[in-house]
Scaffold this motif. Structure first.
Motif, PDB file in Angstrom:
ATOM      1  N   LYS A   1      76.138   8.692 -41.366  1.00 12.63           N
ATOM      2  CA  LYS A   1      75.244   7.966 -40.444  1.00 12.63           C
ATOM      3  C   LYS A   1      73.812   8.408 -40.730  1.00 12.63           C
ATOM      4  O   LYS A   1      73.530   9.609 -40.797  1.00 12.63           O
ATOM      5  CB  LYS A   1      75.562   8.331 -38.981  1.00 12.63           C
TER       6      LYS A   1
ATOM      7  N   SER B   1      69.844   7.909 -39.360  1.00 14.08           N
ATOM      8  CA  SER B   1      68.940   7.309 -38.373  1.00 14.08           C
ATOM      9  C   SER B   1      67.503   7.649 -38.770  1.00 14.08           C
ATOM     10  O   SER B   1      67.194   8.779 -39.171  1.00 14.08           O
ATOM     11  CB  SER B   1      69.258   7.781 -36.955  1.00 14.08           C
TER      12      SER B   1
ATOM     13  N   ASP C   1      74.500   2.970 -42.253  1.00 15.28           N
ATOM     14  CA  ASP C   1      75.478   3.868 -42.870  1.00 15.28           C
ATOM     15  C   ASP C   1      75.167   4.012 -44.349  1.00 15.28           C
ATOM     16  O   ASP C   1      74.651   3.079 -44.978  1.00 15.28           O
ATOM     17  CB  ASP C   1      76.894   3.291 -42.725  1.00 15.28           C
TER      18      ASP C   1
ATOM     19  N   ASP D   1      75.432  13.498 -42.283  1.00 14.11           N
ATOM     20  CA  ASP D   1      74.648  12.628 -41.398  1.00 14.11           C
ATOM     21  C   ASP D   1      73.189  13.067 -41.462  1.00 14.11           C
ATOM     22  O   ASP D   1      72.893  14.263 -41.600  1.00 14.11           O
ATOM     23  CB  ASP D   1      75.156  12.734 -39.960  1.00 14.11           C
TER      24      ASP D   1
END
Ligand code: FES
Length: 341
Positions: free
Chosen positions: A3, A5, A17, A86
């Motif tokens: 993930k 962001s 993703d 992530d």
């Protein structure tokens, strides 16, 4: 799958993703998120963002695109980074710079070409009407476009010098390189009426509208172009925040666009310092580089400004060092590197 962001400068969060084998730029595009980029191979620095947390693998890149200092500060290049967990990233651009479609390609006609001081030219292009994009020139002041020669043999990126407009006009100042393919065209073959392919707008070197700080521009040579675009935009918005422009060249005859600078000075609270490194006699402006002029001005400034710097990599590095040593935080320095081509 990891993930990712990305927090934009104006506080929006963009999430996507990433497969371990994807570059972050490709991963975003797979999700129809088109982040600022240009060369896509680690050469230009247009895709630089800061890593807040998480690990990446960085593939090879040019130090002109990401300096050691920038990497040590946590910056990465989206086109050369693969997620290894992530990730939380911070972007130096606003949400408006993120596209939901590929960069537009449009045709434009060359309508004016004239000298701009010694060694550079001013180019004016007119967009052709386009069924998708209409006739306007819509971009954020400070962005650049990639031009392709009429015969398709070379592509180069140049900053726009005018403000966005409904007429479809693009103005650019281009330094002529001794043996550059694009420069040879401009010097020897370009003619009014030629058609060029324009890919853009692109880039994240744009005004931080949310910041209340004064705006100082430090530019070398044709690095003046995006500063003119931003100052013209500031004038159109009738923004009365104080601005300073430090414009440097090597010799007096390399100065250009002084008429535009005069107009801006008449319309804005703008203080201009023209800096010539090796002036002839009679020069009454600043003698030295725009970075030296900046250091002098910062030493007596009561407020820390936002600094917008555009020019060759050495100018950017020297400006960042000077500004940081005078207390301007890393994230209040916005830069666009020009490399000779
Ligand atoms: S797009 Fe040029 S360095 Fe990433």
């Amino acid at each position: 799958m990891y993930k990712v962001s990305l927090l934009t400068r104006d506080g929006a969060t963009i999430a996507f993703d990433a497969e371990p084998s994807d570059t972050l730029l490709d991963a975003a595009e797979r999700a129809s998120i088109y982040l600022p980029s240009s060369c896509r191979e680690g050469g230009c620095g247009a895709c630089r963002v800061a890593r807040a947390s998480g690990e990446v693998e960085l593939m090879s890149y040019s130090s002109a695109a990401l300096s050691e200092d920038e990497r040590m500060a946590g910056d990465i290049l989206l086109c050369r980074a693969r997620a290894r967990g992530d990730l939380a990233l911070r972007a130096p651009f606003d949400e408006a710079a993120v596209g939901s479609a590929p960069v537009p390609e449009r045709r434009a006609t060359l309508v004016a070409l004239e000298p701009a001081g010694s060694g550079a030219v001013r180019l004016q292009l007119q967009y052709e009407d386009d069924p998708t994009f209409g006739s306007a020139a819509q971009f954020a002041a400070g962005q650049f476009v990639e031009l392709t020669l009429p015969d398709g043999s070379a592509k180069r990126s140049y900053s726009l010098a005018n403000a966005p407009n409904w007429d479809g006009t693009l103005e650019l100042f281009i330094r002529l390189q001794p043996h550059g393919a694009f420069s040879n065209y401009l010097r020897d073959r370009a003619a009014v009426g030629d058609t060029l392919l324009v890919r853009g707008p692109q880039g994240q070197f744009t005004l931080d509208e949310a910041s209340p700080a004064p705006r100082w521009f430090v530019v070398g040579g044709t690095g003046l172009a995006p500063a003119l675009s931003m100052l013209r935009q500031i004038g159109e918005f009738a923004d009365q925040r104080p601005c300073r422009l430090f414009f440097g060249v090597n010799k007096v005859d390399e100065l250009f666009a002084l008429d535009v600078i005069d107009e801006l000075q008449a319309a804005l609270p703008l203080v201009v310092t023209l800096c010539v490194w090796k002036p002839e006699q009679d020069w009454r402006g600043f003698v030295g580089t725009p970075v030296a002029a900046l250091a002098q001005a910062l030493s007596s400034a009561t407020e820390r400004p936002d600094i917008y710097v555009c020019g060759p990599p050495a100018l950017i590095a020297a400006t960042e060092e000077t500004a940081r040593s005078c207390g301007v935080p890393h994230d209040r320095i916005f830069s666009e590197k020009f490399t000779a081509a």
